[in-house]
Motif scaffolding. Structure first.
Motif, PDB file in Angstrom:
ATOM      1  N   GLY A 160     -16.794  26.293  -7.355  1.00  0.00           N
ATOM      2  CA  GLY A 160     -16.310  26.305  -5.909  1.00  0.00           C
ATOM      3  C   GLY A 160     -17.571  26.240  -4.883  1.00  0.00           C
ATOM      4  O   GLY A 160     -17.797  25.577  -4.132  1.00  0.00           O
ATOM      5  N   LYS A 161     -18.447  27.147  -5.255  1.00  0.00           N
ATOM      6  CA  LYS A 161     -19.767  27.190  -4.602  1.00  0.00           C
ATOM      7  C   LYS A 161     -20.745  25.842  -4.766  1.00  0.00           C
ATOM      8  O   LYS A 161     -21.256  25.493  -3.926  1.00  0.00           O
ATOM      9  CB  LYS A 161     -20.587  28.419  -5.027  1.00  0.00           C
ATOM     10  N   LEU A 162     -20.518  25.125  -5.957  1.00  0.00           N
ATOM     11  CA  LEU A 162     -21.243  23.948  -6.220  1.00  0.00           C
ATOM     12  C   LEU A 162     -20.635  22.855  -5.408  1.00  0.00           C
ATOM     13  O   LEU A 162     -21.188  22.141  -4.636  1.00  0.00           O
ATOM     14  CB  LEU A 162     -21.332  23.645  -7.848  1.00  0.00           C
TER      15      LEU A 162
ATOM     16  N   GLU B  89     -21.571  19.991   1.583  1.00  0.00           N
ATOM     17  CA  GLU B  89     -22.592  20.182   2.680  1.00  0.00           C
ATOM     18  C   GLU B  89     -23.684  19.135   2.942  1.00  0.00           C
ATOM     19  O   GLU B  89     -24.008  18.528   3.968  1.00  0.00           O
ATOM     20  CB  GLU B  89     -23.153  21.538   2.715  1.00  0.00           C
ATOM     21  N   LYS B  90     -24.311  18.853   1.614  1.00  0.00           N
ATOM     22  CA  LYS B  90     -25.311  17.915   1.691  1.00  0.00           C
ATOM     23  C   LYS B  90     -24.662  16.368   2.028  1.00  0.00           C
ATOM     24  O   LYS B  90     -25.362  15.639   2.851  1.00  0.00           O
ATOM     25  CB  LYS B  90     -25.963  17.716   0.238  1.00  0.00           C
TER      26      LYS B  90
ATOM     27  N   ASP C  23     -12.258  25.194   4.106  1.00  0.00           N
ATOM     28  CA  ASP C  23     -13.397  25.097   4.937  1.00  0.00           C
ATOM     29  C   ASP C  23     -14.128  23.915   4.867  1.00  0.00           C
ATOM     30  O   ASP C  23     -14.853  23.811   5.960  1.00  0.00           O
ATOM     31  CB  ASP C  23     -13.930  26.841   4.727  1.00  0.00           C
ATOM     32  N   THR C  24     -14.340  23.335   3.805  1.00  0.00           N
ATOM     33  CA  THR C  24     -15.245  22.154   3.826  1.00  0.00           C
ATOM     34  C   THR C  24     -14.773  21.032   4.648  1.00  0.00           C
ATOM     35  O   THR C  24     -15.871  20.285   5.177  1.00  0.00           O
ATOM     36  CB  THR C  24     -15.205  21.508   2.239  1.00  0.00           C
ATOM     37  N   ALA C  25     -13.658  21.119   5.341  1.00  0.00           N
ATOM     38  CA  ALA C  25     -13.133  20.241   6.092  1.00  0.00           C
ATOM     39  C   ALA C  25     -13.770  19.914   7.459  1.00  0.00           C
ATOM     40  O   ALA C  25     -14.338  19.142   8.304  1.00  0.00           O
ATOM     41  CB  ALA C  25     -11.689  20.174   6.519  1.00  0.00           C
ATOM     42  N   SER C  26     -14.291  21.396   7.910  1.00  0.00           N
ATOM     43  CA  SER C  26     -15.088  21.420   8.999  1.00  0.00           C
ATOM     44  C   SER C  26     -16.574  20.900   9.008  1.00  0.00           C
ATOM     45  O   SER C  26     -17.134  20.573  10.096  1.00  0.00           O
ATOM     46  CB  SER C  26     -15.247  23.036   9.276  1.00  0.00           C
TER      47      SER C  26
END
Length: 190
Positions: free
Chosen positions: A56-58, A64-65, A121-124
């Motif tokens: 999940g963190k990966l 993000e990148k 939360d990655t959608a943001s």
């Protein structure tokens, strides 16, 4: 409590991506990751609670990148068509420069694990590009369709060209990219 070494954390992430792309989700284990990263299995648990936490963190780190790259050199003053083209060019650049990340994201997005982990939360991270599309719809430059549909016509053609490029079927050159940009624009413009 042991001190966390950023180099070990990065080595674990890199080993995980390499192994996932080689053997897939079903065959990956913490011991295989540790061996590839040249750390002990116990060391991984200094950084992560378990395999799901690590994956999940990966995933979040890679997304993000990617999100930063996709909006590079895009600003609100640009015409919608130029924003769409730059988004597509940025997508291609990200994929070609980060092949392992791209294939990791492709695998992860089709894995049941993506539903198991809370990663909404990655959608943001992609809010800016969604706002550009929304503005294009309000200005009457883009079809009044869901933003996800419109972005799909910009992103997925690029991914297909990149996959064909990696297989040696097509060259991801300027000519082919420009054709895809034109076709995508024709599909989404109002």
């Amino acid at each position: 409590m042991r001190h966390k070494d950023e180099n070990k954390n990065e080595a674990i992430f890199q080993a995980t991506i390499e192994l996932l792309n080689e053997i897939g989700f079903s065959d990956i284990s913490m011991s295989k990751i540790a061996k590839r990263a040249n750390v002990s299995s116990a060391t991984i648990y200094v950084y992560f609670e378990n395999k799901e936490d690590m994956l999940g963190k990966l995933y979040v780190k890679v997304k993000e990148k990617m999100s930063r790259q996709l909006i590079h050199d895009i600003d609100d003053s640009m015409p919608t068509r130029q924003i769409c083209e730059q988004f597509m060019r940025n997508s291609m650049r990200f994929i070609l420069e980060n092949r392992d990340y791209f294939f990791f994201l492709e695998q992860f997005s089709t894995s049941p694990l993506v539903d198991k982990l809370y990663l909404d939360d990655t959608a943001s991270m992609f809010t800016a590009i969604h706002e550009f599309v929304e503005k294009g719809k309000r200005n009457g430059e883009l079809k009044p369709l869901p933003t996800l549909f419109l972005l799909s016509y910009c992103y997925f053609p690029v991914t297909q060209l990149a996959k064909a490029h990696f297989k040696g079927e097509f060259e991801a050159d300027e000519e082919n990219l420009q054709q895809i940009v034109r076709m995508s624009w024709d599909a989404i413009k109002a």
